[in-house]
Design a protein around this motif. Structure first.
Motif, short mmCIF file in Angstrom:
data_model
loop_
_atom_site.label_atom_id
_atom_site.label_comp_id
_atom_site.label_asym_id
_atom_site.label_seq_id
_atom_site.Cartn_x
_atom_site.Cartn_y
_atom_site.Cartn_z
N ASP A 72 5.89 33.11 7.33
CA ASP A 72 5.18 34.37 7.54
C ASP A 72 6.15 35.55 7.63
OD1 ASP A 72 2.69 33.24 7.50
OD2 ASP A 72 2.36 33.33 9.66
N GLN A 76 6.63 38.37 4.61
CA GLN A 76 6.06 39.62 5.09
C GLN A 76 4.53 39.57 5.22
OE1 GLN A 76 7.64 42.77 2.65
NE2 GLN A 76 9.71 42.42 3.40
N ARG A 77 4.07 38.47 5.77
CA ARG A 77 2.66 38.35 6.12
C ARG A 77 2.53 38.66 7.61
NH1 ARG A 77 2.09 32.79 2.83
NH2 ARG A 77 3.22 31.99 4.62
N PRO A 78 1.31 38.92 8.08
CA PRO A 78 1.15 39.12 9.53
C PRO A 78 1.66 37.89 10.30
CG PRO A 78 -0.84 39.77 8.37
CD PRO A 78 0.07 39.14 7.36
N LEU A 81 -0.54 34.49 11.81
CA LEU A 81 -1.92 34.30 11.38
C LEU A 81 -2.04 33.13 10.40
CD1 LEU A 81 -4.90 35.06 11.24
CD2 LEU A 81 -4.31 36.79 9.53
N TYR A 123 -8.31 33.63 6.64
CA TYR A 123 -7.17 34.54 6.54
C TYR A 123 -7.62 35.90 6.01
CZ TYR A 123 -2.52 36.23 5.18
OH TYR A 123 -1.37 36.97 5.05
N LEU A 127 -7.82 39.52 8.08
CA LEU A 127 -7.12 40.70 7.55
C LEU A 127 -8.07 41.87 7.33
CD1 LEU A 127 -4.55 39.22 4.99
CD2 LEU A 127 -4.14 40.03 7.30
N ILE A 132 -6.25 45.50 7.40
CA ILE A 132 -4.97 45.32 6.74
C ILE A 132 -5.24 45.15 5.25
CG2 ILE A 132 -2.94 43.82 6.53
CD1 ILE A 132 -3.36 43.12 9.50
#
Length: 179
Positions: A72, A76-78, A81, A123, A127, A132
């Motif tokens: 993650d 560069q993902r949240p 999550l 997911y 988001l 997001i």
């Protein structure tokens, strides 16, 4: 526990870590400078599912959570999550591992596909609720479809090359008991 089985257990856990790091390395390589028209399959979730079904003891929850959290952060993902959703799905598969051991690859594929779809929907929903930005729906569906279609290849690599096979009724587990 005897020494060879304990060493084998830790070697296979290390092999899974190396596999995840290799997947992340190739995902981070700058092969294109322009945004792509397609998304490659998510091999990380495929291998996590395949190993969770075949040998749950090779993929302990803490190690899997740490590797997925690293993914993650690097992708560069949240943070947390996707890791939490995949971890929940893997734990669900581990709970079903005994039933899936006796089933065919088609039943395993359908179970994994349903969980992959559930992870993708949850997911995307979280988001959207958090406002997001997400990838276009078509691109996400393409990645999900390719991930599901690549699952049999992942299983073939896991089984044939990496020698991570389903345990049989007479096999001894690493804890020394029978399945």
């Amino acid at each position: 526990m005897n020494k060879p089985s304990q060493i084998h257990l830790w070697l296979m856990r290390a092999a899974f870590c190396v596999l995840v790091l290799m997947i992340l390395f190739f995902q981070l390589l700058p092969l294109q400078t322009q945004p792509g028209q397609w998304a490659p399959p998510d091999l990380l979730i495929g291998f996590a599912f395949a190993w969770s079904v075949r040998r749950p003891e090779f993929v302990p929850p803490l190690m899997l959570a740490a590797l997925l959290l690293l993914a993650d952060l690097l992708l560069q993902r949240p943070p947390g999550l996707y890791a939490a959703l995949v971890l929940l799905a893997c734990e669900n598969l581990k709970g079903r591992a005994r039933a899936l051991r006796a089933s065919t690859l088609v039943a395993e594929l359908l179970t994994a596909a349903m969980l992959m779809i559930g992870v993708a929907i949850a997911y995307r929903l979280v988001l959207k609720l958090m406002l997001i930005d997400t990838a276009p729906m078509g691109l996400s569906l393409l990645q999900l479809g390719l991930t599901i279609l690549s699952y049999p290849i992942v299983v073939l690599v896991t089984h044939g090359i990496m020698r991570v096979r389903k345990t049989g009724p007479g096999d001894l587990e690493t804890a020394g008991g029978r399945i």
